[in-house]
Design a protein around this motif. Structure first.
Motif, PDB file in Angstrom:
ATOM      1  N   MET A   1       0.826  -1.196   0.000  1.00  0.00           N
ATOM      2  CA  MET A   1       0.000   0.000   0.000  1.00  0.00           C
ATOM      3  C   MET A   1       0.864   1.250   0.000  1.00  0.00           C
ATOM      4  O   MET A   1       0.521   2.257  -0.611  1.00  0.00           O
ATOM      5  CB  MET A   1      -0.924   0.002   1.225  1.00  0.00           C
ATOM      6  N   THR A   2       1.990   1.184   0.705  1.00  0.00           N
ATOM      7  CA  THR A   2       2.895   2.318   0.801  1.00  0.00           C
ATOM      8  C   THR A   2       4.246   1.939   0.220  1.00  0.00           C
ATOM      9  O   THR A   2       4.696   0.794   0.358  1.00  0.00           O
ATOM     10  CB  THR A   2       3.077   2.765   2.258  1.00  0.00           C
TER      11      THR A   2
ATOM     12  N   THR B   1       8.103   4.019  -1.611  1.00  0.00           N
ATOM     13  CA  THR B   1       8.747   5.172  -2.233  1.00  0.00           C
ATOM     14  C   THR B   1       8.754   4.928  -3.735  1.00  0.00           C
ATOM     15  O   THR B   1       9.210   3.898  -4.209  1.00  0.00           O
ATOM     16  CB  THR B   1      10.177   5.352  -1.708  1.00  0.00           C
TER      17      THR B   1
ATOM     18  N   GLU C   1       4.188  17.392 -10.186  1.00  0.00           N
ATOM     19  CA  GLU C   1       2.896  17.125  -9.560  1.00  0.00           C
ATOM     20  C   GLU C   1       1.760  17.352 -10.565  1.00  0.00           C
ATOM     21  O   GLU C   1       1.730  18.346 -11.280  1.00  0.00           O
ATOM     22  CB  GLU C   1       2.699  18.043  -8.356  1.00  0.00           C
TER      23      GLU C   1
ATOM     24  N   GLN D   1       1.932  10.389 -11.935  1.00  0.00           N
ATOM     25  CA  GLN D   1       1.605  10.557 -10.510  1.00  0.00           C
ATOM     26  C   GLN D   1       0.201  10.052 -10.215  1.00  0.00           C
ATOM     27  O   GLN D   1      -0.040   9.384  -9.200  1.00  0.00           O
ATOM     28  CB  GLN D   1       1.731  12.032 -10.126  1.00  0.00           C
TER      29      GLN D   1
ATOM     30  N   CYS E   1      -0.708   6.894  -7.682  1.00  0.00           N
ATOM     31  CA  CYS E   1      -1.674   6.965  -6.583  1.00  0.00           C
ATOM     32  C   CYS E   1      -2.801   5.946  -6.742  1.00  0.00           C
ATOM     33  O   CYS E   1      -3.462   5.599  -5.757  1.00  0.00           O
ATOM     34  CB  CYS E   1      -2.249   8.378  -6.493  1.00  0.00           C
ATOM     35  N   ARG E   2      -3.023   5.462  -7.958  1.00  0.00           N
ATOM     36  CA  ARG E   2      -3.969   4.375  -8.166  1.00  0.00           C
ATOM     37  C   ARG E   2      -3.341   3.031  -7.793  1.00  0.00           C
ATOM     38  O   ARG E   2      -4.032   2.132  -7.284  1.00  0.00           O
ATOM     39  CB  ARG E   2      -4.407   4.340  -9.629  1.00  0.00           C
TER      40      ARG E   2
ATOM     41  N   SER F   1      -1.699   2.949  -2.381  1.00  0.00           N
ATOM     42  CA  SER F   1      -2.666   3.756  -1.636  1.00  0.00           C
ATOM     43  C   SER F   1      -2.053   5.046  -1.119  1.00  0.00           C
ATOM     44  O   SER F   1      -2.644   6.120  -1.238  1.00  0.00           O
ATOM     45  CB  SER F   1      -3.229   2.939  -0.466  1.00  0.00           C
ATOM     46  N   THR F   2      -0.857   4.934  -0.544  1.00  0.00           N
ATOM     47  CA  THR F   2      -0.200   6.116   0.019  1.00  0.00           C
ATOM     48  C   THR F   2       1.274   6.117  -0.357  1.00  0.00           C
ATOM     49  O   THR F   2       2.146   5.827   0.479  1.00  0.00           O
ATOM     50  CB  THR F   2      -0.353   6.159   1.552  1.00  0.00           C
ATOM     51  N   PRO F   3       1.592   6.430  -1.598  1.00  0.00           N
ATOM     52  CA  PRO F   3       2.997   6.441  -2.008  1.00  0.00           C
ATOM     53  C   PRO F   3       3.708   7.726  -1.600  1.00  0.00           C
ATOM     54  O   PRO F   3       3.096   8.786  -1.480  1.00  0.00           O
ATOM     55  CB  PRO F   3       2.898   6.351  -3.531  1.00  0.00           C
ATOM     56  N   LYS F   4       5.006   7.618  -1.395  1.00  0.00           N
ATOM     57  CA  LYS F   4       5.865   8.797  -1.264  1.00  0.00           C
ATOM     58  C   LYS F   4       6.539   8.977  -2.620  1.00  0.00           C
ATOM     59  O   LYS F   4       7.392   8.186  -3.007  1.00  0.00           O
ATOM     60  CB  LYS F   4       6.903   8.607  -0.164  1.00  0.00           C
TER      61      LYS F   4
END
Length: 381
Positions: free
Chosen positions: A111-112, A114, A121, A126, A130-131, A134-137
């Motif tokens: 889910m996460t 880097t 942006e 990008q 994000c698809r 779930s919560t990428p850096k």
């Protein structure tokens, strides 16, 4: 004979063919053992050519082409069986590498993470990242190669890159970098792409004389651009084009970009969903420096180098046909410094771990110069 008698006779013949075919395939183990002992190659082109010549010559004229096709396929299946046997104990075989990359059955896609993306942006990469996570850096890089380098150097665990579009075709630069870096694909995403024509607030469509965007977006919106009669400028990314328009002092320029970039950069939508085709999708891939196969993978990618000889590609396709593997994409790229020679990228629709895929991964040595297993993965729609 009436139809029932004819069908009965056909069934008898088919049963005989089945028994002989099974016996022929069983002999593959004996042939493989002999070739292992003598060091002979699995593919013996002279013998295969002579055998086909003899069989076709002996066949009735009406079925000579069918005889050539039938026995060519039979020999291909037998060679595949031999190679699977010969490669079974090799730890460096493609099948062994694929099995080593398989993660535990309870390992979910992260889910996460880097993640490296090309652009700034608001870029479609990008949005895809994000698809996929779930919560990428996310860190941004100006070029596709910058994404590969970030993954290679360990700055990011994964990279997200566009690889093909349903309207504009393949992103050749990404294919070339896959060949250079030999990374693995661990997941893919088919993302609906809707381009918007964006400009500063107060600018009218008639005021626009120049449009900025990525070359793929320009190709996907050619009808609008031709109708407007504007000058077109290529940017490294659609989001970068929106940023450029937003920060410029000019009021006669616009960008082809995503709807999210309008809000992100304070731009107005002059024309919405301006791509030529309503069914416009871009396929993104997730790359990793470390081979990883997550449970449930159904698509496999291979990179194959073929000899510069007649029938080279046909022999690979014949092998896929013999194993009943569905080819969903075939892409060719020129090999640097080798005139008129190409790398081929195969995307296969075949469940990971299936007998057909295991056999194929161990059964390509005789039909290509070299091949690389790029990965098995799930495609998200």
């Amino acid at each position: 004979m009436d139809l029932a008698d004819i069908r009965t006779r056909i069934d008898e013949i088919d049963n005989g063919i089945l028994a002989l075919f099974a016996e022929r395939m069983e002999l593959a183990a004996d042939v493989a053992a002999s070739k292992r002992a003598t060091g002979k190659a699995v593919f013996d082109p002279a013998r295969e050519r002579d055998k086909l010549y003899r069989l076709v010559t002996a066949a009735p004229d009406a079925i000579k082409p069918e005889v050539a096709s039938l026995f060519s396929l039979l020999m291909s299946m037998n060679k595949a069986a031999q190679l699977k046997i010969l490669n079974a104990d090799r730890t460096d075989s493609a099948a062994a590498q694929a099995k080593a990359a398989l993660l535990a059955q309870d390992t979910p896609f992260p889910m996460t993470a880097t993640v490296a993306c090309q652009g700034v942006e608001g870029a479609y990469s990008q949005i895809a990242a994000c698809r996929l996570f779930s919560t990428p850096k996310i860190t941004f890089h100006p070029t596709f190669e910058g994404v590969f380098r970030a993954v290679r150097d360990g700055a990011c665990e994964y990279g997200v890159l566009p690889i093909e579009n349903s309207t504009a075709g393949s992103v050749n630069a990404v294919y070339d970098l896959l060949a250079e870096y030999r990374f693995s694909i661990v997941r893919s995403l088919r993302l609906k792409i809707d381009h918007q024509l964006l400009a500063k607030p107060g600018v009218a469509l008639a005021d626009v004389h120049e449009v900025f965007s990525h070359e793929q977006a320009i190709a996907q919106c050619s009808e609008l651009l031709d109708r407007l009669g504007v000058r077109v400028h290529v940017c490294e990314n659609t989001a970068r084009a929106a940023e450029l328009v937003a920060t410029s002092d000019r009021t006669d320029i616009a960008a082809l970009s995503s709807r999210s970039c309008a809000a992100l950069y304070g731009l107005d939508v002059l024309a919405k969903d301006v791509q030529d085709e309503g069914n416009n999708y871009t396929r993104f891939v997730v790359i990793s420096a470390t081979p990883q196969v997550f449970p449930g993978a159904t698509r496999t990618s291979l990179m194959v180098t073929l000899p510069h000889a007649p029938g080279a590609l046909y022999r690979v396709l014949e092998r896929l046909y013999a194993l009943d593997i569905n080819l969903v994409k075939l892409e060719s790229r020129p090999i640097p410094n080798r005139d008129f020679e190409f790398l081929f990228y195969f995307d296969l629709d075949c469940p990971y771990g299936s007998p057909a895929l295991d056999t194929l991964l161990d059964a390509l040595d005789d039909v290509c110069e070299r091949y690389t297993y790029i990965g098995s993965y799930t495609e998200v729609v």
